[in-house]
Design a protein around this motif. Structure first.
Motif, PDB file in Angstrom:
ATOM      1  N   LEU A 290      52.005  39.318  38.430  1.00  0.00           N
ATOM      2  CA  LEU A 290      51.052  38.335  37.899  1.00  0.00           C
ATOM      3  C   LEU A 290      51.760  37.024  37.561  1.00  0.00           C
ATOM      4  O   LEU A 290      51.219  35.943  37.814  1.00  0.00           O
ATOM      5  CB  LEU A 290      50.338  38.896  36.666  1.00  0.00           C
TER       6      LEU A 290
ATOM      7  N   LYS B 100      53.562  45.063  37.441  1.00  0.00           N
ATOM      8  CA  LYS B 100      52.298  44.343  37.498  1.00  0.00           C
ATOM      9  C   LYS B 100      52.419  43.000  36.796  1.00  0.00           C
ATOM     10  O   LYS B 100      51.970  41.969  37.312  1.00  0.00           O
ATOM     11  CB  LYS B 100      51.191  45.184  36.852  1.00  0.00           C
TER      12      LYS B 100
ATOM     13  N   LYS C 286      33.559  39.653  45.812  1.00  0.00           N
ATOM     14  CA  LYS C 286      34.363  39.960  44.620  1.00  0.00           C
ATOM     15  C   LYS C 286      35.651  39.143  44.581  1.00  0.00           C
ATOM     16  O   LYS C 286      36.109  38.747  43.519  1.00  0.00           O
ATOM     17  CB  LYS C 286      34.722  41.450  44.576  1.00  0.00           C
ATOM     18  N   MET C 287      36.250  38.916  45.750  1.00  0.00           N
ATOM     19  CA  MET C 287      37.537  38.219  45.821  1.00  0.00           C
ATOM     20  C   MET C 287      37.373  36.712  46.050  1.00  0.00           C
ATOM     21  O   MET C 287      38.370  35.990  46.151  1.00  0.00           O
ATOM     22  CB  MET C 287      38.391  38.797  46.953  1.00  0.00           C
TER      23      MET C 287
ATOM     24  N   VAL D  32      47.299  41.419  43.810  1.00  0.00           N
ATOM     25  CA  VAL D  32      47.298  42.006  42.463  1.00  0.00           C
ATOM     26  C   VAL D  32      45.878  42.415  42.081  1.00  0.00           C
ATOM     27  O   VAL D  32      45.647  43.504  41.551  1.00  0.00           O
ATOM     28  CB  VAL D  32      47.896  41.018  41.431  1.00  0.00           C
ATOM     29  N   GLU D  33      44.899  41.552  42.379  1.00  0.00           N
ATOM     30  CA  GLU D  33      43.500  41.884  42.086  1.00  0.00           C
ATOM     31  C   GLU D  33      43.041  43.097  42.897  1.00  0.00           C
ATOM     32  O   GLU D  33      42.321  43.959  42.383  1.00  0.00           O
ATOM     33  CB  GLU D  33      42.597  40.682  42.388  1.00  0.00           C
ATOM     34  N   LEU D  34      43.437  43.155  44.167  1.00  0.00           N
ATOM     35  CA  LEU D  34      43.060  44.292  45.005  1.00  0.00           C
ATOM     36  C   LEU D  34      43.672  45.582  44.476  1.00  0.00           C
ATOM     37  O   LEU D  34      43.024  46.633  44.465  1.00  0.00           O
ATOM     38  CB  LEU D  34      43.494  44.063  46.453  1.00  0.00           C
TER      39      LEU D  34
ATOM     40  N   ASP E 265      44.372  46.262  41.403  1.00  0.00           N
ATOM     41  CA  ASP E 265      43.568  46.641  40.229  1.00  0.00           C
ATOM     42  C   ASP E 265      42.231  47.233  40.651  1.00  0.00           C
ATOM     43  O   ASP E 265      41.806  48.268  40.132  1.00  0.00           O
ATOM     44  CB  ASP E 265      43.318  45.424  39.330  1.00  0.00           C
ATOM     45  N   LEU E 266      41.570  46.573  41.589  1.00  0.00           N
ATOM     46  CA  LEU E 266      40.255  47.032  42.044  1.00  0.00           C
ATOM     47  C   LEU E 266      40.340  48.427  42.653  1.00  0.00           C
ATOM     48  O   LEU E 266      39.528  49.302  42.348  1.00  0.00           O
ATOM     49  CB  LEU E 266      39.676  46.053  43.063  1.00  0.00           C
TER      50      LEU E 266
ATOM     51  N   ALA F  22      48.290  36.653  44.492  1.00  0.00           N
ATOM     52  CA  ALA F  22      47.331  36.788  43.400  1.00  0.00           C
ATOM     53  C   ALA F  22      46.183  37.724  43.793  1.00  0.00           C
ATOM     54  O   ALA F  22      45.734  38.551  42.987  1.00  0.00           O
ATOM     55  CB  ALA F  22      46.782  35.424  43.000  1.00  0.00           C
ATOM     56  N   ILE F  23      45.729  37.626  45.029  1.00  0.00           N
ATOM     57  CA  ILE F  23      44.647  38.485  45.502  1.00  0.00           C
ATOM     58  C   ILE F  23      45.136  39.919  45.667  1.00  0.00           C
ATOM     59  O   ILE F  23      44.408  40.873  45.385  1.00  0.00           O
ATOM     60  CB  ILE F  23      44.034  37.929  46.808  1.00  0.00           C
TER      61      ILE F  23
END
Length: 171
Positions: A83, A79, A27-28, A51-53, A55-56, A48-49
């Motif tokens: 970003l 957030k 996913k990452m 922030v994605e984590l 969200d996930l 950046a990762i």
């Protein structure tokens, strides 16, 4: 920040989502080994990762940095700020990568010109060929030294020393 505490928290969050390290890595867009390093606390994900984590896993960035859950939800402004910071970091890295590509290309061209001058040039050594070959050799070695310095872990110390000479601080 306690990296091991953050790593344990990331592991807990992954298990709550019933994901394996391999699934999270897919996913990452990273390797399973990278996920393992995050979870052991030996490395932290890039901004950046992170922030994605967040969200996930549906958690606040502050929760990740603290390594534990809070009752607050992630502030939208925070957030967006994170970003923007991640985008800035990505843009900066793209510029650095482009510079290295140009340096590598220039170094390669100079190396080819040097070799052509060395093996195909006149036998009794024309001053023009010798001059051009010498410049190309100097550029090639200069680019090599710059590449080594910039990619070396001590480059940050050199940069900080230069900033202190100029009277600038990192605040």
């Amino acid at each position: 920040m306690d990296q091991q505490k953050i790593g344990e928290f990331l592991k807990t969050l992954r298990k709550e989502k019933n994901l394996t390290q391999e699934e999270l890595a897919d996913k990452m867009n990273v390797s399973r080994r990278t996920v393992s390093r995050w979870e052991t606390g030996s490395n932290l994900p890039d901004l950046a990762i992170l922030v994605e984590l967040a969200d996930l896993y549906d958690v606040d960035m502050r929760e990740i940095f603290n390594g534990e859950r809070k009752n607050e939800t992630m502030d939208k402004e925070l957030k967006e700020t994170m970003l923007m910071a991640a985008d800035y970091t990505d843009d900066h890295m793209q510029k650095v990568l482009r510079r290295f590509q140009l340096m590598f290309g220039a170094s390669t061209v100079c190396g080819i010109i040097y070799l052509i001058g060395l093996f195909v040039g006149p036998e009794n050594g024309s001053p023009v060929f010798d001059f051009i070959s010498g410049i190309c050799l100097g550029i090639m070695f200069g680019m090599l030294i710059i590449g080594i310095l910039v990619t070396d872990r001590h480059f940050a110390k050199i940069t900080e020393w230069k900033r202190s000479l100029l009277g600038k601080t990192n605040k």
